[in-house]
Design a protein around this motif. Structure first.
Motif, PDB file in Angstrom:
ATOM      1  N   CYS A  39       0.834  -1.195   0.000  1.00  0.00           N
ATOM      2  CA  CYS A  39       0.000   0.000   0.000  1.00  0.00           C
ATOM      3  C   CYS A  39       0.866   1.241   0.000  1.00  0.00           C
ATOM      4  CB  CYS A  39      -0.968  -0.043   1.178  1.00  0.00           C
ATOM      5  SG  CYS A  39      -0.833   1.146   2.418  1.00  0.00           S
TER       6      CYS A  39
ATOM      7  N   CYS B  38      -4.274   5.801  -2.073  1.00  0.00           N
ATOM      8  CA  CYS B  38      -4.301   4.363  -1.835  1.00  0.00           C
ATOM      9  C   CYS B  38      -5.730   3.949  -1.503  1.00  0.00           C
ATOM     10  CB  CYS B  38      -3.350   3.983  -0.705  1.00  0.00           C
ATOM     11  SG  CYS B  38      -3.361   2.202  -0.379  1.00  0.00           S
TER      12      CYS B  38
ATOM     13  N   CYS C  12      -6.595   0.908  -0.454  1.00  0.00           N
ATOM     14  CA  CYS C  12      -6.629  -0.312   0.354  1.00  0.00           C
ATOM     15  C   CYS C  12      -7.650  -0.180   1.484  1.00  0.00           C
ATOM     16  CB  CYS C  12      -5.238  -0.655   0.896  1.00  0.00           C
ATOM     17  SG  CYS C  12      -4.766   0.215   2.389  1.00  0.00           S
TER      18      CYS C  12
HETATM   19 ZN   LIG Z   1      -3.469   1.977   1.800  1.00  0.00          ZN
END
Ligand SMILES: [Zn+2]
Ligand SMILES: [Zn+2]
Length: 171
Positions: free
Chosen positions: A3, A65, A67
């Motif tokens: 990540c 990101c 994630c």
């Molecule tokens: Zn992340």
């Protein structure tokens, strides 16, 4: 897939070029027009303002990101981080740390305000010498756009569109 946008193999990209200052200095002498080097300084803050990160120079990488950990950390659709050399970031105020194990096994240390809960910085032990600053903390609409979108295909909300160009799409 990490990540975090930089693998350790790229860490050399952020090592300061110690010759640069001298090149500037002697170039200035040769042209008899020495100038002060201009240095952009930006300050990211938590919601209540007691925890801040003052950043000198331009970030060497800006990423979003998608994630799941970044969703939970921010409570939002994606994380937004600006990566600086640690030495270019001055942190002021009280921070509480939360450490989690990242997807690639590294330990991610988040630093957040114990008063208002906003995360201002994070770092990962597999990327020594650099730190990510929560780019939303700058609250600056002119802040440069991301160049990397992590977990772009696999964990991005289908309604999220990142229109920055160029954009490296990972995962
Ligand atoms: Zn992340
Ligand atoms: Zn705060």
């Amino acid at each position: 897939m990490s990540c975090h946008p930089d693998e350790a193999s790229n860490a050399s990209a952020v090592v300061p070029n110690h010759n640069l200052w001298y090149e500037w200095f002697f170039f200035g002498l040769a042209n008899e027009t020495p100038q002060e080097p201009t240095m952009t300084t930006r300050r990211a803050e938590c919601q209540c303002g007691q925890l801040s990160a003052t950043c000198s120079g331009e970030p060497y990488r800006i990423s979003v990101c998608h994630c799941l950990a970044c969703k939970r950390k921010t409570g939002s659709a994606f994380g937004f981080g600006a990566w600086f050399r640690q030495s270019d970031v001055l942190t002021e105020g009280n921070a509480t740390e939360f450490v989690r194990v990242g997807d690639d096994g590294g330990h991610v240390t988040n630093r957040f305000c114990p008063n208002c809960g906003a995360t201002v910085l994070w770092s990962i032990d597999t990327l020594p010498g650099v730190v990510a600053v929560s780019a939303g903390g700058f609250a600056d609409l002119a802040f440069p756009p991301p160049s990397v979108s992590v977990y772009h295909q696999s964990r991005r909300y289908p309604w999220v569109e990142i229109r920055a160009e160029p954009l490296e799409k990972r995962g």
